[in-house]
Design an enzyme around this catalytic site. Sequence first.
Site, PDB file in Angstrom:
ATOM      1  N   ASP A 123       0.465   5.245   1.842  1.00 32.15           N
ATOM      2  CA  ASP A 123      -0.313   5.768   2.965  1.00 32.15           C
ATOM      3  C   ASP A 123      -1.358   6.771   2.488  1.00 32.15           C
ATOM      4  OD1 ASP A 123       1.174   4.214   4.690  1.00 32.15           O
ATOM      5  OD2 ASP A 123       2.705   5.764   4.946  1.00 32.15           O
ATOM      6  N   HIS A 174       4.632   0.225  -0.004  1.00 37.22           N
ATOM      7  CA  HIS A 174       5.476  -0.485   0.963  1.00 37.22           C
ATOM      8  C   HIS A 174       4.693  -1.599   1.628  1.00 37.22           C
ATOM      9  CE1 HIS A 174       3.558   2.834   3.142  1.00 37.22           C
ATOM     10  NE2 HIS A 174       3.664   2.123   4.254  1.00 37.22           N
ATOM     11  N   ARG A 202       5.994   7.451  13.273  1.00 40.43           N
ATOM     12  CA  ARG A 202       5.864   7.866  11.880  1.00 40.43           C
ATOM     13  C   ARG A 202       5.222   9.232  11.776  1.00 40.43           C
ATOM     14  NH1 ARG A 202       1.512   5.215   8.045  1.00 40.43           N
ATOM     15  NH2 ARG A 202       0.481   7.165   8.540  1.00 40.43           N
ATOM     16  N   HIS A 255       0.849  -1.200   0.000  1.00 36.85           N
ATOM     17  CA  HIS A 255       0.000   0.000   0.000  1.00 36.85           C
ATOM     18  C   HIS A 255       0.883   1.248   0.000  1.00 36.85           C
ATOM     19  CE1 HIS A 255       1.265  -0.267   4.171  1.00 36.85           C
ATOM     20  NE2 HIS A 255       0.832   0.963   4.378  1.00 36.85           N
TER      21      HIS A 255
HETATM   22  C1  AKG Z   1       3.075   2.416   7.550  1.00 41.70           C
HETATM   23  O1  AKG Z   1       3.613   3.152   8.368  1.00 41.70           O
HETATM   24  O2  AKG Z   1       2.287   2.811   6.693  1.00 41.70           O
HETATM   25  C2  AKG Z   1       3.363   0.986   7.547  1.00 41.70           C
HETATM   26  O3  AKG Z   1       2.902   0.302   6.695  1.00 41.70           O
HETATM   27  C3  AKG Z   1       4.292   0.446   8.580  1.00 41.70           C
HETATM   28  C4  AKG Z   1       5.603   0.171   7.970  1.00 41.70           C
HETATM   29  C5  AKG Z   1       6.527  -0.439   8.977  1.00 41.70           C
HETATM   30  O4  AKG Z   1       6.120  -0.694  10.117  1.00 41.70           O
HETATM   31  O5  AKG Z   1       7.683  -0.661   8.617  1.00 41.70           O
END
Ligand code: AKG
Length: 281
Positions: A111, A256, A271, A109
Amino acid sequence: IERLVTRPARKYRTIEVAPLTQVIGAEVSGVDLTEELSDEQLAEVRTAFLDHHVLVLRDQDISREDHLRFASHFGELRPVNPPPPEGDPHILEIVTTPGAEDVAGNAWHADGTADAEPSLGSMLHILETPQGTGGDTLFANMHLAYDLLSPTMRELLDGLTAVHDGLLAFGDRPIPKGHVTARNEHPVVVRHPETDRKLLYVNPIYTQRIPQLSAPESRALLDMLYQTVSGRPLLQCRVRWEPNTLVFWDNRCVQHHVSYDYYPLARYGRRIAINGGPLKG
Ligand code: AKG
């Protein structure tokens, strides 16, 4: 055989940029995010970001404030949805508690694609890894996913849209209280707003269907497109996290997928996502 490498050769003055593969990802060194970067460093980071789509910065022992400051250089920060109970409203805690059944992001996906104006990019700072290995994140170059389709398929996709629905991301999990759900239609092929390069903009977490097709046609076409991403290592890179690795990825042209291979261990990071503008087909 197709020529895949399209980025120009560059010389950097204030940072070092070591590509992870020929087509996606680079390790960037020579920057210390606990300090304000110079204008020239920031300009070079921006250039590297557009060329490589995923930047990996190691050994960044940064505070929440450092993280917020670095992210703010690239645009307006996106509020977390639903707002976190405490702390800065732009910082999403990425937490895997020991023994968790599943983790967020465990499918391909980008984000926020269900939003009317999806995210420009995300910066994830991992502080705790699962005892040294595991929990890698894979990234895929969606320009190449488009370029590698046949001209006939590209022409078909160029005229289609897809509905993205934020609720789909939760699967069977409960919707968190206060979550604002988005549902929007975007072109299946969009252009990157800065480089104008075309890319494939559908993903298995948020995309529901292609309204111009019948339900079975839409399902079959979407599944085929997802396979061209998941089944093609040549358009992917894989980042192995260490404590204090920060990765900045371009949500406009990269998907990702985190690898949940570390059950029942813990993992922790923070994040920050940056707002993008409207998409154009
Ligand atoms: C995101 O932050 O959108 C994820 O998919 C998590 C990615 C991760 O935990 O490495």
